[in-house]
Scaffold this active site. Sequence first.
Site, short mmCIF file in Angstrom:
data_model
loop_
_atom_site.label_atom_id
_atom_site.label_comp_id
_atom_site.label_asym_id
_atom_site.label_seq_id
_atom_site.Cartn_x
_atom_site.Cartn_y
_atom_site.Cartn_z
N GLU A 31 0.84 -1.19 0.00
CA GLU A 31 0.00 0.00 0.00
C GLU A 31 0.88 1.25 0.00
OE1 GLU A 31 -3.86 1.81 2.46
OE2 GLU A 31 -2.82 0.04 3.21
N ASN A 178 -12.54 -1.36 -0.97
CA ASN A 178 -11.78 -1.90 0.15
C ASN A 178 -12.39 -1.43 1.46
OD1 ASN A 178 -9.20 -2.81 1.68
ND2 ASN A 178 -9.41 -0.65 2.21
N GLU A 179 -12.59 -2.34 2.40
CA GLU A 179 -13.10 -2.00 3.73
C GLU A 179 -14.21 -0.96 3.66
OE1 GLU A 179 -10.00 -1.22 6.60
OE2 GLU A 179 -9.20 -3.25 6.42
N GLU A 302 -5.96 -9.07 3.70
CA GLU A 302 -5.18 -8.38 4.73
C GLU A 302 -5.13 -9.27 5.96
OE1 GLU A 302 -5.92 -4.24 5.56
OE2 GLU A 302 -6.54 -3.83 3.48
N GLN A 351 2.37 -5.93 5.59
CA GLN A 351 2.55 -5.62 4.18
C GLN A 351 3.97 -5.97 3.74
OE1 GLN A 351 1.30 -1.65 3.13
NE2 GLN A 351 -0.65 -1.85 4.16
#
Length: 500
Positions: A31, A178-179, A302, A351
């Site tokens: 990210e 996303n989310e 994630e 990540q």
Amino acid sequence: MEAFLVANNVIINADIQKGRINKNIYGHFAEHLGRCIYEGIWVGEDSSIPNTKGIRNDVLAALKNIKVPVLRWPGGCFADEYHWKDGIGPKENRKRMVNTHWGGVVENNHFGTHEFMLLCEFLECEPYICGNVGSGTVQEMSEWVEYMTFEGESPMANWRRENGREEPWKLKYFGVGNENWGCGGNMRPEYYADLYRRYQTYVRNYGNNKVYKIAGGANVDDYNWTEVLMKNAHWLMDGLSLHYYTIPGDFWLGKGSAIDFPEDEWFITMKKALHMDELITKHSTIMDKYDPQKRIGMIIDEWGTWFDVEPGTNPGFLYQQNTIRDALVAGLHFNIFHNHADRVQMTNIAQTVNVLQAMILTEGEKMILTPTYHVFDMYKVHQDAEVLAVDSSFGTYEYNGEKLPQVTVSASKNAEGKIHVSLCNIDHQNGAELDLDLRGITAANTKVSGTIITADTMNAHNTFEQPDVVKPVEFTGVTLENNKLAIKLPEMSVVTLVIE
């Protein structure tokens, strides 16, 4: 002196295969957050740090070694404020923006679509792009897919050619938001389900490029979110995501230190990591109701440990150290993912570089590999192999009256017929003796060897001054006789055996 507790028994049925371990279970997530992209992966072509077209050579080589199969980008929360047109064309003309989610720093957009696709080409991995539903338009998302994948005459395809890319890229994986329950718009599941149905309509398949569409799934144990999404849109999705982080403390009040932690936080971390099994099981049960054939993949895009940032670093950069504890968390997750390989088709650790449970840490021109990286390296042998049936009974790891299974295991057979067995002993004080019965193969000429990662202390980690404190070595604690293996696992260890 370690003490070995009651014997544990494992039976591996080498002739009973339970499905393929999708190599994308070993996926990664990068990210625009902290020093993941800038400094970690991208240094620019003018940097004194050795690079190829702006991408760091040392990081590239390390990631190629672990056979990264798929890379998710550009977020994360960043995805729902990212406007792709700001990140193409001559770099000096690209729009500068404030990264509001992550530290309030200025994003210069020098790493955009072309640079990401180049990185994936260098890594020989599939790109997984996450589109902007939170602050973006249907047209914006539609045109991005057209820009990347359309080979004919169109404004977007022509623009791509003007920017130096004649041929369209292959793009298999695309996340529609996303989310969206949180940073991606604070939506209710009913609202997002309708938005998903609308947005995905315009994620087109051009030519022979077939997009695997991933809907934004639940946060941890929000089973209602999965129910609503599956009920209202299951026939329009190929994958449904799930996010879960292993956090020993209270997320808002203090997650705990990455390296200065007490024994009880070690135990809590293992307990929280093992909770992934329950989450997969319960979300899968809901998915099975609408998709009994398991056509839709569970995409855990994630996962990983989330601790407090290292003292003195920008709190918005999420930079944390990585210890033998992180290595155990990674191994536990992989054993769980393998054993749910019928439904789990991709996972992406959060990540890749310098952020959360990273593979790699960098400091200027220096680079170190983390204990988590080494577990990825040890486990890469399971990519695209067949899961084997395993029966096991293990002793318990007990701390302050709570109990967990001391050992977890998974096994697979690859295309060459080699069997790999991975074991995690989560006990921070006691070793484990295992008897492993290997059935379904002939005993003649069978050989066994192994690799182990372990440490002398709970918080052992690699630093730029001492980069090899925690690393894999040959495992000698195994003997083979008549298809039976006697194994001695040290405390807090991850082992991968090869049987051939």
